[in-house]
Motif scaffolding. Structure first.
Motif, PDB file in Angstrom:
ATOM      1  N   ALA A  79       0.874  -1.127  -0.236  1.00 40.16           N
ATOM      2  CA  ALA A  79      -0.053   0.035   0.006  1.00 40.16           C
ATOM      3  C   ALA A  79       0.959   1.221  -0.174  1.00 40.16           C
ATOM      4  N   ALA A  80       1.853   1.251   0.695  1.00 45.13           N
ATOM      5  CA  ALA A  80       2.720   2.204   0.877  1.00 45.13           C
ATOM      6  C   ALA A  80       3.632   2.630  -0.530  1.00 45.13           C
ATOM      7  N   ARG A  81       3.881   1.590  -1.330  1.00 45.63           N
ATOM      8  CA  ARG A  81       4.491   1.603  -2.538  1.00 45.63           C
ATOM      9  C   ARG A  81       3.459   2.333  -3.508  1.00 45.63           C
ATOM     10  N   GLU A  82       2.267   1.870  -3.578  1.00 43.29           N
ATOM     11  CA  GLU A  82       1.259   2.419  -4.479  1.00 43.29           C
ATOM     12  C   GLU A  82       1.111   3.723  -4.174  1.00 43.29           C
ATOM     13  N   ARG A  83       1.100   4.351  -2.861  1.00 41.44           N
ATOM     14  CA  ARG A  83       1.022   5.604  -2.559  1.00 41.44           C
ATOM     15  C   ARG A  83       2.095   6.666  -3.134  1.00 41.44           C
ATOM     16  N   GLU A  84       3.237   5.733  -3.034  1.00 41.44           N
ATOM     17  CA  GLU A  84       4.581   6.470  -3.414  1.00 41.44           C
ATOM     18  C   GLU A  84       4.649   6.676  -5.048  1.00 41.44           C
ATOM     19  N   LEU A  85       4.132   5.626  -5.742  1.00 48.77           N
ATOM     20  CA  LEU A  85       4.310   5.678  -7.120  1.00 48.77           C
ATOM     21  C   LEU A  85       4.116   6.927  -7.825  1.00 48.77           C
ATOM     22  N   PRO A  86       2.935   7.607  -7.704  1.00 49.59           N
ATOM     23  CA  PRO A  86       2.631   8.807  -8.613  1.00 49.59           C
ATOM     24  C   PRO A  86       3.608  10.088  -8.367  1.00 49.59           C
ATOM     25  N   GLY A  87       4.307  10.140  -7.255  1.00 49.33           N
ATOM     26  CA  GLY A  87       5.034  11.206  -7.130  1.00 49.33           C
ATOM     27  C   GLY A  87       6.524  10.867  -7.722  1.00 49.33           C
ATOM     28  N   VAL A  88       6.953   9.574  -7.693  1.00 46.35           N
ATOM     29  CA  VAL A  88       8.283   9.098  -8.196  1.00 46.35           C
ATOM     30  C   VAL A  88       7.984   8.975  -9.881  1.00 46.35           C
ATOM     31  N   TRP A  89       7.006   8.778 -10.368  1.00 41.02           N
ATOM     32  CA  TRP A  89       6.696   8.637 -11.684  1.00 41.02           C
ATOM     33  C   TRP A  89       6.634  10.087 -12.468  1.00 41.02           C
ATOM     34  N   ALA A  90       6.014  11.081 -11.597  1.00 40.25           N
ATOM     35  CA  ALA A  90       6.171  12.566 -11.817  1.00 40.25           C
ATOM     36  C   ALA A  90       7.402  12.957 -12.207  1.00 40.25           C
ATOM     37  N   ALA A  91       8.433  12.562 -11.136  1.00 42.42           N
ATOM     38  CA  ALA A  91       9.659  13.158 -11.469  1.00 42.42           C
ATOM     39  C   ALA A  91      10.557  12.565 -12.572  1.00 42.42           C
ATOM     40  N   ALA A  92       9.908  11.201 -13.011  1.00 44.12           N
ATOM     41  CA  ALA A  92      10.534  10.673 -13.916  1.00 44.12           C
ATOM     42  C   ALA A  92      10.095  11.183 -15.452  1.00 44.12           C
ATOM     43  N   ALA A  93       8.807  11.283 -15.317  1.00 44.18           N
ATOM     44  CA  ALA A  93       8.139  11.990 -16.614  1.00 44.18           C
ATOM     45  C   ALA A  93       8.711  13.343 -16.916  1.00 44.18           C
ATOM     46  N   GLY A  94       9.152  14.261 -15.782  1.00 46.53           N
ATOM     47  CA  GLY A  94       9.560  15.517 -15.968  1.00 46.53           C
ATOM     48  C   GLY A  94      11.058  15.320 -16.335  1.00 46.53           C
ATOM     49  N   ALA A  95      11.813  14.463 -16.227  1.00 43.36           N
ATOM     50  CA  ALA A  95      13.049  14.052 -16.614  1.00 43.36           C
ATOM     51  C   ALA A  95      13.097  13.860 -18.225  1.00 43.36           C
ATOM     52  N   GLU A  96      12.038  13.109 -18.363  1.00 44.02           N
ATOM     53  CA  GLU A  96      11.871  12.605 -19.690  1.00 44.02           C
ATOM     54  C   GLU A  96      11.692  13.765 -20.806  1.00 44.02           C
ATOM     55  N   ILE A  97      10.830  14.770 -20.243  1.00 42.45           N
ATOM     56  CA  ILE A  97      10.338  15.889 -20.862  1.00 42.45           C
ATOM     57  C   ILE A  97      11.581  16.715 -21.251  1.00 42.45           C
ATOM     58  N   ARG A  98      12.306  17.029 -20.294  1.00 41.07           N
ATOM     59  CA  ARG A  98      13.642  17.695 -20.162  1.00 41.07           C
ATOM     60  C   ARG A  98      14.662  17.221 -21.226  1.00 41.07           C
ATOM     61  N   ALA A  99      14.633  15.777 -21.389  1.00 44.25           N
ATOM     62  CA  ALA A  99      15.538  15.145 -22.223  1.00 44.25           C
ATOM     63  C   ALA A  99      15.073  15.376 -23.567  1.00 44.25           C
ATOM     64  N   ALA A 100      13.866  15.317 -23.760  1.00 41.47           N
ATOM     65  CA  ALA A 100      13.178  15.508 -25.066  1.00 41.47           C
ATOM     66  C   ALA A 100      13.535  16.853 -25.628  1.00 41.47           C
ATOM     67  N   ARG A 101      13.793  17.925 -24.730  1.00 40.84           N
ATOM     68  CA  ARG A 101      14.045  19.201 -25.196  1.00 40.84           C
ATOM     69  C   ARG A 101      15.403  19.359 -25.475  1.00 40.84           C
TER      70      ARG A 101
END
Length: 511
Positions: A487-509
């Motif tokens: 349950a703790a990992r499921e709550r943690e996932l959105p924040g960790v994924w948001a950071a990864a998605a942000g890094a991907e957007i910056r990499a694309a730029r």
């Protein structure tokens, strides 16, 4: 039965006139004992095209000295090798043959070099009389062998003298630094050759034609092939370690198969999928077979750690004994199966297929494009797949269906991370940051999946305990802890994924 030891040694150039300096002046040495001269006769074996030598492995049958027998030396690091020893016999012991199989495949091993050495041995001991190192002056005569027999005509000979300093078992490697300082002060310099065999081959020729220094990767295809080659090399090199049961070897070999398979899938616009697809299927099979042993290893460690974290008052019944018996029973069977897979013809065929793929890579037109254009497109596609799977999983209510969806997201995260790692030499910092963020996502999803597997095992253990009349309280307690972890990992996932998605957007730029 073969045994093994870690060999840490250094070699130095010498001449027949070279005399050892006073080694009693080396820091930490209280006594230098001269053991005299022993005569050693060793025949080194390899394939006709010297596959073992190409990977810095040595296989010999030696008589004379204090350890006659068969010796296989596997490189660990510069100056460090693991030596596997087997008793003297007329034919290559099966246990050593297995350890070189990933290199030699079906090719016969034949005598290639004979070395006869007069070894003048000195033992360096500390104040307590414990052996610190052995230093010897070796006068070596080498003969190149042809025709598969040590008794056939020899076409080339060479001779030299060298000094060898070998650290005693469990010794401090820093002691060899002190020995080297003393030797250098006396004018003795390190040898340019890493081993006697390497020197003999170089001076008697011909040797296997070296691959040479590969040109710097320029195209997208160059970068992908460099990554593919690295993973294939890892699979072959880890084979002996897996057979020996060395820590983490199964895990590392399994990761190499997964990385290779992911590269085939991610870079399908660069490598022809009609060729790599069947190879990827075989890699999936190998990873699954290796996983039987590795998954049990991970599960055992997790359950033991959880149990160790409980107060003694909450451990009711023979919990540790039951866990130990359950673990040994499962791992004994999985270990035998892993070795059987490596001994099988299917695995050998896979290794041959991987060699053929490198020899004639199935490159598509996109492989000729600059890496800055072709590689990011593949990375973005993997990111989109991962984003979709995470979103789908989080939309589901907690339960088995969500667990399965999160496991699928975990596999997508691995693929995206491996793709970013493969692109890092070409894309640099953006790919490195993306891989780091994706590793964090994979870690969260991996811990969640490990919790799912652990709960299944804990339930089975609880049932076994109850049927045997033992308390099942502790198993239930551990089950509850795993539920909270998931349950703790499921709550943690959105924040960790948001950071990864942000890094991907910056990499694309940046790309």
């Amino acid at each position: 039965m073969a045994d093994s030891k870690r060999e840490i040694e250094r070699k130095y150039e010498a001449t027949d006139a070279t005399r050892l300096p006073d080694l009693s002046r080396v820091a930490g040495v209280s006594a230098v004992d001269h053991l005299g001269v022993s005569e050693l006769d060793a025949v080194y074996y390899d394939t006709e095209d010297l596959r073992l030598a190409a990977d810095s492995l040595t296989l010999r049958r030696r008589t004379g000295g204090g350890d006659p027998g068969w010796h296989l030396k596997l490189p660990v690091a510069t100056g460090i090798r693991d030596e596997i020893r087997a008793p003297l016999s007329d034919t290559l012991p099966p246990e050593l043959a297995a350890l070189i199989r990933s290199r030699v495949r079906n090719a016969p091993v034949v005598p290639v070099v004979r070395l006869r050495s007069a070894r003048d041995v000195h033992h360096l001991s500390g104040p307590d009389g414990v052996l610190l190192a052995e230093v010897s002056v070796d006068r070596v005569r080498a003969e190149r062998l042809h025709g598969g027999s040590a008794d056939t005509a020899r076409t080339a000979r060479t001779a030299w003298t060298e000094i060898e300093a070998e650290l005693a078992d469990d010794g401090d490697p820093a002691f060899l630094d002190a020995v080297e300082r003393r030797l250098r002060k006396a004018g003795v310099r390190p040898s340019a050759s890493p081993s006697k065999l390497a020197r003999a081959l170089a001076e008697t020729g011909p040797t296997r034609k070296p691959a040479g220094r590969r040109s710097r990767p320029r195209t997208a295809g160059d970068h992908v092939l460099a990554y593919v080659r690295h993973q294939i090399t890892a699979i072959v090199a880890l084979d002996p370690a897996v057979r020996r049961g060395l820590p983490d070897s199964v895990h590392r070999m399994r990761v190499a198969t997964r990385r290779l398979r992911s590269a085939f899938r991610t870079y399908r616009k660069i490598l022809d999928r009609t060729v790599t697809g069947p190879v990827a299927d075989e890699l999936k099979w190998l990873a699954a077979e290796l996983g039987i042993d590795r998954d049990q290893e991970v599960l055992d460690e997790r359950l033991r750690t959880r149990l160790d974290g409980l107060p003694r008052t909450l451990v009711l019944g023979p919990v540790r004994g039951r866990l130990r018996i359950w673990s040994v029973a499962r791992r004994t069977g999985s270990r035998r199966r892993t070795v059987a897979v490596l001994d099988g013809s299917r695995y050998l065929t896979l290794l041959e297929t991987l060699d053929a793929l490198l020899a004639d890579p199935p490159l598509l037109p996109a492989a000729a494009k600059p890496p800055g254009k072709a590689l990011p497109r593949a990375l973005h596609k993997d990111h989109r797949r991962l984003a979709h799977r995470i979103a789908h999983a989080l939309e589901l209510p907690p339960g088995p269906e969500r667990d399965v969806a999160l496991h699928e997201a975990r596999k997508a995260a691995k693929r995206a991370r491996y793709a970013a790692e493969a692109a890092r030499p070409a894309l640099g910092k953006p790919a490195r940051k993306s891989a780091k963020r994706l590793k964090a996502v994979q870690g969260v999803l991996g811990d969640h999946q490990d919790s799912v597997v652990a709960r299944e095992a804990l339930r089975a253990l609880a049932v076994q305990a109850q049927l045997s009349g033992e308390p099942s309280f502790t198993w239930g307690l551990l089950y509850g802890e795993e539920e909270r972890t998931a349950a703790a990992r499921e709550r943690e996932l959105p924040g960790v994924w948001a950071a990864a998605a942000g890094a991907e957007i910056r990499a694309a730029r940046e790309s």
